[in-house]
Motif scaffolding. Structure first.
Motif, PDB file in Angstrom:
ATOM      1  N   GLY A  10       4.036  -4.839   6.840  1.00  0.00           N
ATOM      2  CA  GLY A  10       2.850  -5.261   6.120  1.00  0.00           C
ATOM      3  C   GLY A  10       3.096  -5.369   4.645  1.00  0.00           C
ATOM      4  O   GLY A  10       4.241  -5.376   4.190  1.00  0.00           O
ATOM      5  N   LEU A  11       1.996  -5.454   3.900  1.00  0.00           N
ATOM      6  CA  LEU A  11       2.030  -5.572   2.443  1.00  0.00           C
ATOM      7  C   LEU A  11       1.646  -4.231   1.832  1.00  0.00           C
ATOM      8  O   LEU A  11       0.628  -3.636   2.207  1.00  0.00           O
ATOM      9  CB  LEU A  11       1.066  -6.659   1.994  1.00  0.00           C
ATOM     10  N   VAL A  12       2.440  -3.765   0.891  1.00  0.00           N
ATOM     11  CA  VAL A  12       2.172  -2.487   0.233  1.00  0.00           C
ATOM     12  C   VAL A  12       2.559  -2.595  -1.234  1.00  0.00           C
ATOM     13  O   VAL A  12       3.455  -3.377  -1.591  1.00  0.00           O
ATOM     14  CB  VAL A  12       2.948  -1.349   0.934  1.00  0.00           C
ATOM     15  N   GLN A  13       1.902  -1.822  -2.065  1.00  0.00           N
ATOM     16  CA  GLN A  13       2.257  -1.808  -3.476  1.00  0.00           C
ATOM     17  C   GLN A  13       3.490  -0.943  -3.712  1.00  0.00           C
ATOM     18  O   GLN A  13       3.777  -0.020  -2.934  1.00  0.00           O
ATOM     19  CB  GLN A  13       1.087  -1.275  -4.300  1.00  0.00           C
ATOM     20  N   ALA A  14       4.172  -1.238  -4.779  1.00  0.00           N
ATOM     21  CA  ALA A  14       5.334  -0.434  -5.158  1.00  0.00           C
ATOM     22  C   ALA A  14       4.925   1.031  -5.283  1.00  0.00           C
ATOM     23  O   ALA A  14       3.863   1.350  -5.824  1.00  0.00           O
ATOM     24  CB  ALA A  14       5.916  -0.942  -6.473  1.00  0.00           C
ATOM     25  N   GLY A  15       5.776   1.902  -4.762  1.00  0.00           N
ATOM     26  CA  GLY A  15       5.484   3.323  -4.743  1.00  0.00           C
ATOM     27  C   GLY A  15       4.791   3.793  -3.481  1.00  0.00           C
ATOM     28  O   GLY A  15       4.682   5.008  -3.234  1.00  0.00           O
TER      29      GLY A  15
END
Length: 124
Positions: A10-15
């Motif tokens: 999926g899509l995730v933010q950095a960190g």
């Protein structure tokens, strides 16, 4: 014939974190070493992590050491990849694979069966 089906991309933010899973069909899961590989756009597919049949040996690519953890559940015929502290450079299609090799499980050539892949996108 062994079939592998990945999930959890999926899509995730950095960190952030993601957990990939791979379900393996057949009764011989215990006879395979399992690995995760990835392919970023415009790049060759590369090794990420692997786990031996007994779980005693778990090599990792230097780029993911300390951030990713591979595990397997021989009762459920699954292998997982816990990915923490994700970076934009981790963006890729992640593939699960099964190997009959006993030693060189960091090599793509050691793997006999591959899944279709799951997309992981890390935004900055």
């Amino acid at each position: 014939q062994v079939q592998l089906v990945e999930s959890g991309g999926g899509l995730v933010q950095a960190g952030g974190s993601l957990r990939l899973s791979c379900a393996v069909s057949g009764r011989t899961f215990r006879s395979y070493a399992m690995g995760w590989f990835r392919q970023a756009p415009g790049k060759e597919r590369e090794f990420v992590a692997a786990i031996s049949r007994s779980r005693a040996y778990t090599p990792y690519a230097d780029s993911v050491k300390g951030r990713f953890t591979i595990s397997r559940d021989n009762a459920k015929n699954t292998v997982s990849l816990q990915m923490n502290s994700l970076k934009p450079e981790d963006t890729a299609v992640y593939y699960c694979a099964a190997s009959t090799s006993y030693d060189t499980i960091w090599l793509q050539s050691a793997y006999d069966y591959w899944g279709q892949g799951t997309q992981v996108t890390v935004s900055s």
